[in-house]
Motif scaffolding. Structure first.
Motif, PDB file in Angstrom:
ATOM      1  N   ALA A  98       0.938  -1.144  -0.163  1.00 37.73           N
ATOM      2  CA  ALA A  98       0.099   0.038   0.277  1.00 37.73           C
ATOM      3  C   ALA A  98       0.918   1.283  -0.011  1.00 37.73           C
ATOM      4  O   ALA A  98       2.335   1.172   0.175  1.00 37.73           O
ATOM      5  N   PHE A  99       0.157   2.461  -0.085  1.00 43.12           N
ATOM      6  CA  PHE A  99       1.041   3.750  -0.013  1.00 43.12           C
ATOM      7  C   PHE A  99       1.057   4.439   1.330  1.00 43.12           C
ATOM      8  O   PHE A  99      -0.118   4.319   1.716  1.00 43.12           O
ATOM      9  N   TYR A 100       1.907   4.814   1.957  1.00 45.60           N
ATOM     10  CA  TYR A 100       1.960   5.273   3.117  1.00 45.60           C
ATOM     11  C   TYR A 100       2.471   6.952   2.883  1.00 45.60           C
ATOM     12  O   TYR A 100       3.597   6.909   2.565  1.00 45.60           O
ATOM     13  N   LYS A 101       1.591   8.077   2.771  1.00 39.20           N
ATOM     14  CA  LYS A 101       1.891   9.050   2.156  1.00 39.20           C
ATOM     15  C   LYS A 101       2.861   9.216   0.895  1.00 39.20           C
ATOM     16  O   LYS A 101       3.906   9.821   1.060  1.00 39.20           O
ATOM     17  N   GLY A 102       2.355   8.248  -0.038  1.00 39.37           N
ATOM     18  CA  GLY A 102       3.235   8.258  -1.328  1.00 39.37           C
ATOM     19  C   GLY A 102       4.256   7.218  -1.090  1.00 39.37           C
ATOM     20  O   GLY A 102       4.892   6.993  -2.281  1.00 39.37           O
ATOM     21  N   ILE A 103       4.720   6.739  -0.033  1.00 33.74           N
ATOM     22  CA  ILE A 103       5.753   5.528   0.012  1.00 33.74           C
ATOM     23  C   ILE A 103       5.272   4.276  -0.012  1.00 33.74           C
ATOM     24  O   ILE A 103       4.329   4.001   0.757  1.00 33.74           O
ATOM     25  N   PRO A 104       5.754   3.472  -0.919  1.00 34.60           N
ATOM     26  CA  PRO A 104       5.184   2.170  -0.813  1.00 34.60           C
ATOM     27  C   PRO A 104       5.745   1.351   0.468  1.00 34.60           C
ATOM     28  O   PRO A 104       6.855   1.515   0.696  1.00 34.60           O
ATOM     29  N   GLN A 141       8.970 -10.602  -0.020  1.00 28.23           N
ATOM     30  CA  GLN A 141       8.614  -9.587  -1.148  1.00 28.23           C
ATOM     31  C   GLN A 141       8.920  -8.201  -0.726  1.00 28.23           C
ATOM     32  O   GLN A 141       9.433  -7.665  -1.600  1.00 28.23           O
ATOM     33  N   ALA A 142       8.704  -7.870   0.474  1.00 25.11           N
ATOM     34  CA  ALA A 142       9.034  -6.402   1.210  1.00 25.11           C
ATOM     35  C   ALA A 142      10.528  -6.077   0.777  1.00 25.11           C
ATOM     36  O   ALA A 142      10.684  -4.992   0.492  1.00 25.11           O
ATOM     37  N   GLU A 143      11.273  -7.040   1.311  1.00 27.27           N
ATOM     38  CA  GLU A 143      12.597  -6.895   1.186  1.00 27.27           C
ATOM     39  C   GLU A 143      12.950  -6.936  -0.066  1.00 27.27           C
ATOM     40  O   GLU A 143      13.852  -5.796  -0.606  1.00 27.27           O
ATOM     41  N   LYS A 144      12.542  -7.422  -1.190  1.00 28.25           N
ATOM     42  CA  LYS A 144      13.088  -7.533  -2.575  1.00 28.25           C
ATOM     43  C   LYS A 144      12.614  -6.341  -3.189  1.00 28.25           C
ATOM     44  O   LYS A 144      13.473  -5.847  -3.992  1.00 28.25           O
ATOM     45  N   PHE A 145      11.536  -5.801  -2.728  1.00 26.93           N
ATOM     46  CA  PHE A 145      11.275  -4.429  -3.581  1.00 26.93           C
ATOM     47  C   PHE A 145      11.595  -3.188  -2.286  1.00 26.93           C
ATOM     48  O   PHE A 145      11.063  -2.303  -2.566  1.00 26.93           O
ATOM     49  N   ASP A 146      12.217  -3.429  -1.408  1.00 26.74           N
ATOM     50  CA  ASP A 146      12.832  -2.264  -0.578  1.00 26.74           C
ATOM     51  C   ASP A 146      11.564  -1.645  -0.121  1.00 26.74           C
ATOM     52  O   ASP A 146      11.855  -0.482   0.002  1.00 26.74           O
ATOM     53  N   ARG A 147      10.373  -2.205   0.590  1.00 31.28           N
ATOM     54  CA  ARG A 147       9.380  -1.750   1.236  1.00 31.28           C
ATOM     55  C   ARG A 147       9.521  -1.755   2.710  1.00 31.28           C
ATOM     56  O   ARG A 147       9.560  -3.147   3.345  1.00 31.28           O
ATOM     57  N   PRO A 148       9.539  -0.553   3.484  1.00 30.79           N
ATOM     58  CA  PRO A 148       9.218  -0.971   5.017  1.00 30.79           C
ATOM     59  C   PRO A 148       8.048  -1.790   5.321  1.00 30.79           C
ATOM     60  O   PRO A 148       7.048  -1.708   4.594  1.00 30.79           O
ATOM     61  N   ILE A 183      15.560  -9.232   8.208  1.00 30.02           N
ATOM     62  CA  ILE A 183      15.070  -8.907   6.799  1.00 30.02           C
ATOM     63  C   ILE A 183      15.789  -7.340   6.707  1.00 30.02           C
ATOM     64  O   ILE A 183      15.798  -6.516   7.779  1.00 30.02           O
ATOM     65  N   ARG A 184      16.188  -7.128   5.448  1.00 34.92           N
ATOM     66  CA  ARG A 184      16.898  -5.827   5.368  1.00 34.92           C
ATOM     67  C   ARG A 184      16.090  -4.588   4.892  1.00 34.92           C
ATOM     68  O   ARG A 184      16.477  -3.856   3.988  1.00 34.92           O
ATOM     69  N   VAL A 185      15.048  -4.506   5.516  1.00 34.08           N
ATOM     70  CA  VAL A 185      14.192  -3.314   5.229  1.00 34.08           C
ATOM     71  C   VAL A 185      13.623  -2.846   6.884  1.00 34.08           C
ATOM     72  O   VAL A 185      13.680  -3.787   7.654  1.00 34.08           O
ATOM     73  N   PRO A 186      13.048  -1.838   7.311  1.00 34.31           N
ATOM     74  CA  PRO A 186      12.678  -1.375   8.367  1.00 34.31           C
ATOM     75  C   PRO A 186      11.365  -2.165   8.740  1.00 34.31           C
ATOM     76  O   PRO A 186      10.512  -2.383   7.709  1.00 34.31           O
ATOM     77  N   VAL A 187      11.274  -2.556   9.817  1.00 33.65           N
ATOM     78  CA  VAL A 187       9.996  -3.187  10.463  1.00 33.65           C
ATOM     79  C   VAL A 187       9.688  -2.499  11.517  1.00 33.65           C
ATOM     80  O   VAL A 187      10.217  -2.081  12.677  1.00 33.65           O
ATOM     81  N   ILE A 188       8.211  -1.973  11.622  1.00 36.82           N
ATOM     82  CA  ILE A 188       7.663  -1.359  12.726  1.00 36.82           C
ATOM     83  C   ILE A 188       6.331  -2.319  13.010  1.00 36.82           C
ATOM     84  O   ILE A 188       5.610  -2.651  12.074  1.00 36.82           O
ATOM     85  N   ALA A 189       6.386  -2.713  14.249  1.00 35.45           N
ATOM     86  CA  ALA A 189       4.957  -3.374  14.806  1.00 35.45           C
ATOM     87  C   ALA A 189       4.252  -2.570  15.658  1.00 35.45           C
ATOM     88  O   ALA A 189       4.721  -1.887  16.673  1.00 35.45           O
ATOM     89  N   ILE A 190       3.097  -2.569  15.537  1.00 36.84           N
ATOM     90  CA  ILE A 190       2.023  -1.929  16.305  1.00 36.84           C
ATOM     91  C   ILE A 190       1.041  -2.947  16.937  1.00 36.84           C
ATOM     92  O   ILE A 190       0.263  -3.703  16.302  1.00 36.84           O
ATOM     93  N   VAL A 191       0.992  -3.059  18.216  1.00 38.88           N
ATOM     94  CA  VAL A 191       0.111  -3.727  18.824  1.00 38.88           C
ATOM     95  C   VAL A 191      -1.186  -3.174  19.041  1.00 38.88           C
ATOM     96  O   VAL A 191      -1.296  -2.102  19.967  1.00 38.88           O
TER      97      VAL A 191
END
Ligand code: ZN
Lengths: 311, 296
Positions: A98-104, A141-148, A183-191
């Motif tokens: 999805a997009f978050y403020k324009g960022i995939p 997949q996120a890592e491959k396409f460099d998406r947080p 994994i080589r992209v940022p990961v943010i977890a929200i409980v």
């Protein structure tokens, strides 16, 4: 205590609703104001007096905003992707880009239902191994396409069923832990609701862990905890106290990074405000983490878990 | 019926190691008594003396039941004699939730088992190949993983990664340690992350599942082996059988979650009888040694 206050609140709400159509006389306007004042006081009393067991109740509240609500508020053009490419589609895990403020970005979360029909579809938010394997697929997949990656945690736990065991529930969760750990992209977890045991942690290996004020995160459900330790699941309120499973406890322990305050009476009383606060924090964290080098990002994540419960 | 009586023996051998001197005589007496004690097999109810069982790798000669054995004994069965060097032996956890009675419980178990925590870690050679070894011991709070266990395993894995050594972990665990709450849960992430890093260096990890391996241990390091072995008949799963029965409201089929069942469903590579374990481990280690020249 909470349930008592909630039923009083419900009575006031009903009265207010009843008045809505014919409340034009001055006396009625006055009465209406009084009721609204009472309502506010009641909500504040609720917010102040919450016990850990009350928070567990709120974390599981059927009206509490779920992952789909967050997705529709926070992201644009969410494209749901399905399947583990091995066995089947597990509806209790929802995910895709999805997009978050324009960022995939890639969004992954656990789904609970609001009614029986939905709950059957989402298996009460309890994923099976196929769900966790979908998480692994989407994370790679996120890592491959460099998406947080942004995960929304809301599950009583992984499903303890026959087929789930047969198809390797433990292996699937372990896979999530090891994949997310490097994994080589940022990961943010929200409980956002319930964070129950390994089934929740599978989405919780992240650079930043955020909890909503009335969400919980624990080694096991309070009922399960009481049943294991005292062979008595009815002692769950006692377990809630002992387990230290509230957002405040976990922040004090240094296990999580941020707590997002909830409106008085819980997130479902004013979801808009919660979404807004999540959006602000998410923007800050995405900015921060996308500026960091990949090596540094995985090292920081490793270190974070490495130091939990430092001896 | 008590397959755990051997713990007394270990208690005394350990105390001897720790204190030496006066205790020794007492130990010998105790050992003689326990050696001649008869132990019933939990599966076929035949009974054998401890001395007989000890010669048979603690496997019932009648039905093949694999008794639970202590971590010390396990190491003795697979490592070259005298090769085991323990690491972080006295590392203990705190009581992070201030859980009532927890400290006291640990103290009692330490006295009873001679263990400091539910895992022993160290290095040893198996047929002269050096490896890092961790062994969980189900006598100590069901082999559950709290902070100290997570930390000892992680340190062992990190040491193996640094020294470029293969890693072998014998699991026997009820899962996360409830008394340490969320800290215990987080050890799943910590150990899994460490193993991922060890693996990325091209190093070998052999996971051996013994009876029982369940919960958070199954859902972390135990399932992440390059090669996963299991002992015959071992119970292996994420959710415990009772929880599953309560959830699905039906009886589970015979042999559900046994090592044989997992083999059939593709989750383990091989079932290894205890008496073959050392040979198989040595073979796997040999197969993963770097060799560039054809020798014959
Ligand atoms: Zn037997």
């Amino acid at each position: 205590m909470l349930k008592e206050l909630e039923s009083k609140l419900k009575a006031i709400d009903q009265e207010l609703e009843h008045m809505a159509d014919n409340s034009h006389s001055p006396a009625q306007v006055l009465m209406r104001r009084q009721l609204e004042r009472n309502r506010k006081e009641l909500l504040e009393a609720i917010a102040k007096s919450l016990t850990p067991a009350d928070r567990v109740y709120l974390a599981r509240h059927p009206k509490r905003p779920g992952v789909r609500d967050y997705i529709s508020y926070l992201f644009t053009d969410f494209l749901e992707l399905k399947g583990d490419r091995g066995c089947k589609e597990d509806e209790s895990i929802l995910g895709g880009p999805a997009f978050y403020k324009g960022i995939p970005v890639t969004v992954i979360g656990q789904c609970k239902g609001r009614n029986l029909e939905e709950n059957l579809k989402y298996n009460f938010g309890m994923p099976g191994p196929e769900g966790y394997r979908k998480v692994i697929r989407l994370a790679r997949q996120a890592e491959k396409f460099d998406r947080p990656i942004i995960t929304f945690i809301d599950t009583p736990g992984a499903y303890p069923g026959l087929e789930a065991e047969e198809r390797g529930q433990g292996e699937a969760i372990a896979g999530c832990l090891s994949v997310l750990s490097d994994i080589r992209v940022p990961v943010i977890a929200i409980v956002i609701g319930e964070g129950g045991s390994g089934g929740a942690l599978a989405l919780g290996v992240a650079n930043t862990i955020i909890m909503l004020e009335n969400s919980i995160f624990s080694v096991l459900s309070p009922e399960g905890f009481a049943s294991i330790l005292w062979k008595d699941s009815s002692r769950s309120d006692e377990a809630c106290e002992l387990m230290k499973l509230t957002a405040g406890d976990l922040l004090d322990f240094g296990i999580i990074d941020y707590v997002i305050k909830e409106p008085p009476g819980g997130a479902h009383r004013d979801p808009g405000q919660v979404f807004q606060d999540v959006a602000i924090l998410l923007e800050q964290e995405i900015r921060k983490l996308t500026a960091v080098g990949k090596e540094e990002l995985t090292d920081a994540r490793y270190k974070k878990y490495r130091e939990m419960g430092k001896l | 019926m008590n397959p755990f009586k051997e713990r007394k023996e270990h208690l005394f051998t350990l105390k001897t190691m720790q204190r030496k001197g006066k205790q020794v005589k007492k130990v010998k007496k105790q050992e003689q008594i326990s050696e001649s004690l008869l132990v019933n097999c939990p599966k076929c109810t035949n009974s054998y003396s401890k001395a007989t069982l000890s010669k048979l790798y603690y496997v019932c000669p009648n039905c093949g039941y694999h008794y639970k054995i202590s971590a010390f004994r396990r190491i003795k069965l697979i490592a070259d004699p005298e090769s085991f060097v323990e690491m972080n032996r006295f590392l203990t956890g705190n009581n992070p939730l201030s859980f009532p009675g927890y400290r006291e419980k640990l103290n009692v178990l330490q006295d009873e088992t001679g263990l400091v925590e539910s895992v022993i870690t160290g290095t040893a050679t198996i047929k002269k190949i050096k490896a890092v070894i961790a062994v969980l011991d189900s006598r100590f709070l069901m082999g559950s993983m709290g902070v100290a266990v997570g930390e000892k395993i992680t340190r062992a894995v990190e040491y193996a990664a640094e020294e470029k050594l293969p890693l072998i972990i014998f699991s026997a665990s009820g899962g996360a340690r409830m008394q340490e709450g969320i800290f215990s849960l987080m050890q799943m992430a910590k150990t899994s992350a460490a193993i991922q890093r060890h693996g990325k260096k091209g190093l070998l990890y052999i996971s051996v599942l013994t009876n029982p391996t369940t919960g958070g241990v199954t859902a972390s390091f135990a399932s992440l082996g390059d090669i996963i072995l299991a002992e015959p008949g071992a119970l292996i799963g994420f959710a415990g059988p009772r929880v599953i029965e309560q959830t699905i409201k039906q009886k589970l089929p015979e042999g559900f979650q046994s090592a044989e069942y997992l083999l059939e469903h593709g989750f383990i590579d091989k079932i290894v009888e205890r008496k073959e374990c050392r040979d198989i481990l040595a073979l796997i280690l040999q197969l993963h040694e770097k060799r560039n020249e054809i020798t014959c």
